[in-house]
Design a protein around this motif. Structure first.
Motif, PDB file in Angstrom:
ATOM      1  N   PRO A 115     -22.310  -9.522  93.281  1.00 21.41           N
ATOM      2  CA  PRO A 115     -21.717 -10.824  93.613  1.00 21.41           C
ATOM      3  C   PRO A 115     -20.890 -11.407  92.473  1.00 21.41           C
ATOM      4  O   PRO A 115     -19.942 -12.138  92.730  1.00 21.41           O
ATOM      5  CB  PRO A 115     -22.934 -11.706  93.924  1.00 21.41           C
ATOM      6  N   VAL A 116     -21.245 -11.077  91.227  1.00 21.65           N
ATOM      7  CA  VAL A 116     -20.439 -11.555  90.102  1.00 21.65           C
ATOM      8  C   VAL A 116     -19.045 -10.950  90.187  1.00 21.65           C
ATOM      9  O   VAL A 116     -18.032 -11.650  90.137  1.00 21.65           O
ATOM     10  CB  VAL A 116     -21.112 -11.199  88.754  1.00 21.65           C
ATOM     11  N   LEU A 117     -19.010  -9.635  90.392  1.00 24.24           N
ATOM     12  CA  LEU A 117     -17.717  -8.954  90.539  1.00 24.24           C
ATOM     13  C   LEU A 117     -16.965  -9.503  91.752  1.00 24.24           C
ATOM     14  O   LEU A 117     -15.763  -9.787  91.676  1.00 24.24           O
ATOM     15  CB  LEU A 117     -17.928  -7.448  90.705  1.00 24.24           C
ATOM     16  N   GLY A 118     -17.676  -9.667  92.856  1.00 21.67           N
ATOM     17  CA  GLY A 118     -17.054 -10.185  94.074  1.00 21.67           C
ATOM     18  C   GLY A 118     -16.443 -11.563  93.850  1.00 21.67           C
ATOM     19  O   GLY A 118     -15.304 -11.819  94.247  1.00 21.67           O
ATOM     20  N   GLY A 119     -17.189 -12.430  93.179  1.00 23.32           N
ATOM     21  CA  GLY A 119     -16.697 -13.778  92.915  1.00 23.32           C
ATOM     22  C   GLY A 119     -15.471 -13.764  92.023  1.00 23.32           C
ATOM     23  O   GLY A 119     -14.489 -14.475  92.272  1.00 23.32           O
ATOM     24  N   LEU A 120     -15.496 -12.928  90.973  1.00 24.55           N
ATOM     25  CA  LEU A 120     -14.361 -12.849  90.051  1.00 24.55           C
ATOM     26  C   LEU A 120     -13.123 -12.326  90.769  1.00 24.55           C
ATOM     27  O   LEU A 120     -12.052 -12.937  90.724  1.00 24.55           O
ATOM     28  CB  LEU A 120     -14.706 -11.918  88.871  1.00 24.55           C
ATOM     29  N   VAL A 121     -13.273 -11.206  91.472  1.00 23.44           N
ATOM     30  CA  VAL A 121     -12.119 -10.531  92.084  1.00 23.44           C
ATOM     31  C   VAL A 121     -11.552 -11.354  93.233  1.00 23.44           C
ATOM     32  O   VAL A 121     -10.342 -11.578  93.313  1.00 23.44           O
ATOM     33  CB  VAL A 121     -12.518  -9.124  92.574  1.00 23.44           C
ATOM     34  N   LEU A 122     -12.431 -11.813  94.119  1.00 19.43           N
ATOM     35  CA  LEU A 122     -11.921 -12.500  95.310  1.00 19.43           C
ATOM     36  C   LEU A 122     -11.386 -13.895  94.992  1.00 19.43           C
ATOM     37  O   LEU A 122     -10.630 -14.459  95.771  1.00 19.43           O
ATOM     38  CB  LEU A 122     -13.001 -12.579  96.391  1.00 19.43           C
TER      39      LEU A 122
ATOM     40  N   LEU B 250      -3.398 -14.467  92.440  1.00 19.89           N
ATOM     41  CA  LEU B 250      -2.423 -13.464  92.008  1.00 19.89           C
ATOM     42  C   LEU B 250      -1.433 -13.158  93.129  1.00 19.89           C
ATOM     43  O   LEU B 250      -0.301 -12.767  92.880  1.00 19.89           O
ATOM     44  CB  LEU B 250      -3.137 -12.184  91.549  1.00 19.89           C
ATOM     45  N   LEU B 251      -1.902 -13.326  94.366  1.00 20.64           N
ATOM     46  CA  LEU B 251      -1.016 -13.105  95.514  1.00 20.64           C
ATOM     47  C   LEU B 251      -0.474 -14.444  95.995  1.00 20.64           C
ATOM     48  O   LEU B 251      -0.445 -14.718  97.191  1.00 20.64           O
ATOM     49  CB  LEU B 251      -1.785 -12.421  96.646  1.00 20.64           C
ATOM     50  N   ARG B 252      -0.062 -15.285  95.051  1.00 21.55           N
ATOM     51  CA  ARG B 252       0.411 -16.613  95.406  1.00 21.55           C
ATOM     52  C   ARG B 252       1.414 -16.600  96.555  1.00 21.55           C
ATOM     53  O   ARG B 252       1.358 -17.452  97.453  1.00 21.55           O
ATOM     54  CB  ARG B 252       1.024 -17.296  94.175  1.00 21.55           C
TER      55      ARG B 252
END
Lengths: 240, 298
Positions: free
Chosen positions: B237-244, B250-252
């Motif tokens: 979930p840490v990775l999920g929270g950071l990435v998502l 980043l895809l503004r």
């Protein structure tokens, strides 16, 4: 009467699932050191009896007593604390955990580390196959090994009374013999057991006495030797 | 984005992911993480803007009062978690998910319609305890490290084992003497506290706070963190929270499609990574030092 009071006393116990009366006024006593077999076909109320004793299902009528103390107000984990260990139907091992972690779970309520380690070794010597696979995931064990793990996990609570629900279910005949042999050993060493079985022949071979349930009622009870000779039972459950 | 505010938001995402993970580790789906975060945020917003004695007018909001907000937010979130959890967690099944959706909605409607909390507009001009995003970065990183360390200890602790047992088979856990009700309540309470603490820091960081923080969309977003990252290990979930959290920023150019992206992750994630990205099997394959691997795997 000079006889010791029963360990477990079930008085007129009834269990309802909605409109279905699964258990209808069951009377049963289990004394210390006994191996009592609860027999009958599918849906007779055998598993329901065990589930009611370990407070997994509510009782609709009757009483349950443990050394005179009422069990009905308790929750499942409290019955474990009192010394009742229920080895549920279908093994219910934690498939994604190792054999060792499953066994540790059985000792969850105990804080005597040395005693727990002793019992771990006892379980591994009782079921050498579990010792070989102690670091494997329980889900990768065979059905028979999972059954042994489930029994061993229940033993890790060091129970006064062990409730076993269909330990022979789905096992090859040779494994049934092995599991029943282990139960007989436990019994010989003083363990009190209440054994639910469809395999009446295997159960009566090791039990002191038995009860036969049909549609939630006791239709027959007696010593294991009497039941083995009973013609009705032979016709219904023992294949003539 | 050189000012680090994206990193701050990513850390908030990671903390919210952990908040969803904790009850899931005990087999309970709570959708109230954004609700508890909203409550924490309002505690911070109300105290710092309405109580003049706390020094909201000073150039930098005093840190001791920030600590007070954190403590108060934790206590209130815990009390709310008990109110919901006590009746619901005695039951087996998905009742917590249903009750937490209800909790989110009740909180949202109450906050939206109360003039005390600024109604639909919310609360503006929340004072800043830190001069720049680096301060928030440090505070959130500290909170994440503490929460991660707690999860790591839990993984090897009997309580963590009991949570896993309740998750895998509650009946088997009960038959082994585990008080599954208490285990589930603890996990849910910890989840609520973590979300509320995150909310306090988030409210100061965003400078403004309103009831939309606790919308159903936000519940699904935080759930996506765990679905994407994986729920078996706390790193997931840490990775999920950071990435998502980073992805939509980043895809503004496709910013409006943010929800579509999350929808796609929820749909495709379980197909491509049925257990999430971070799984015990993945850690076995990664070229990690043996000590690390042993420590990270429960």
């Amino acid at each position: 009467m000079t006889a010791a009071p029963p360990l477990l006393q079930v008085q007129g116990l009834s269990v309802r699932y909605g409109s279905v009366l699964a258990l209808d006024g069951l009377d049963l006593e289990v004394h210390a050191g006994e191996l009592v077999a609860l027999l009958g076909s599918n849906g007779a109320g055998k598993s329901t009896t065990l589930r009611a004793i370990s407070r997994l299902v509510p009782a609709s009528a009757g009483g349950l007593f443990w050394g005179g103390r009422p069990l009905l107000p308790l929750r499942t984990e409290q019955t474990v604390k009192l010394g009742i260990s229920h080895c549920p139907e279908g093994r219910r091992v934690l498939a994604r955990q190792t054999v060792a972690v499953n066994l540790e779970l059985g000792a969850w309520l105990r804080h005597d580390r040395a005693g727990v380690n002793d019992d771990l070794e006892r379980c591994y010597s009782l079921f050498p196959r579990l010792a070989e696979r102690r670091r494997q995931l329980a889900g990768n064990l065979s059905g028979g090994e999972q059954q042994m793990l489930a029994i061993a996990r229940s033993l890790m609570a060091r129970p006064t009374l062990l409730l076993l629900d269909e330990p022979s279910l789905g096992l090859a005949p040779r494994l049934v013999e092995e599991v029943m042999g282990t139960l007989a050993d436990l019994h010989r060493n003083g363990q009190t057991l209440l054994l639910v079985e469809q395999n009446a022949e295997a159960a009566l071979a090791i039990a002191d006495r038995g009860l036969v349930l049909e549609a939630g009622r006791v239709v027959l009870r007696g010593s294991a030797a009497e039941l083995r000779q009973n013609s009705g039972l032979r016709a219904s459950y023992l294949g003539g | 984005m050189p000012d680090g505010s994206l990193l701050v938001q990513m850390l908030i995402g990671a903390l919210l992911g952990l908040s969803v993970y904790l009850p899931l580790a005990a087999g309970q789906l709570s959708l109230a993480t954004p609700g508890f975060m909203t409550v924490g945020g309002y505690v911070a917003a109300l105290l710092s803007t309405r109580v003049a004695a706390l020094g909201g007018a000073e150039p930098l909001y005093p840190l001791p009062w920030l600590l007070l907000e954190l403590v108060l937010a934790a206590v209130i979130a815990l009390a709310l978690a008990l109110v919901v959890g006590l009746p619901v967690l005695r039951l087996r099944g998905i009742y917590l998910a249903i009750a937490t959706i209800a909790l989110n909605e009740i909180l949202r409607v109450l906050l939206l319609n109360s003039s005390w909390t600024g109604g639909a507009v919310g609360i503006f001009a929340i004072p800043q305890p830190f001069g720049d995003p680096l301060g928030y970065l440090a505070a959130l990183l500290l909170l994440l490290l503490l929460a991660g360390a707690a999860c790591q200890v839990l993984a090897g602790h009997p309580l963590g084992r009991a949570m896993a047992a309740v998750r895998d088979d509650e009946l088997a856990a009960s038959c082994s003497g585990v008080d599954s009700f208490r285990v589930k309540l603890l996990a849910f309470g910890a989840s609520a506290v973590l979300a509320a603490l995150t909310g306090v820091l988030a409210a100061h960081f965003f400078n403004t706070w309103n009831a939309r923080q606790g919308s159903f969309d936000a519940s699904i977003t935080t759930l996506a963190f765990v679905v994407f990252g994986g729920s078996r290990l706390w790193l997931g979930p840490v990775l999920g929270g950071l990435v998502l959290t980073a992805l939509p920023e980043l895809l503004r150019p496709v910013g409006d499609l943010r929800l579509v992206v999350f929808g796609a992750v929820i749909l495709l994630g379980p197909l491509l990574f049925p257990q999430g990205v971070v799984t015990p099997a993945l850690l076995q394959r990664l070229p990690l030092p043996a000590g690390w691997r042993r420590r990270l795997l429960p």
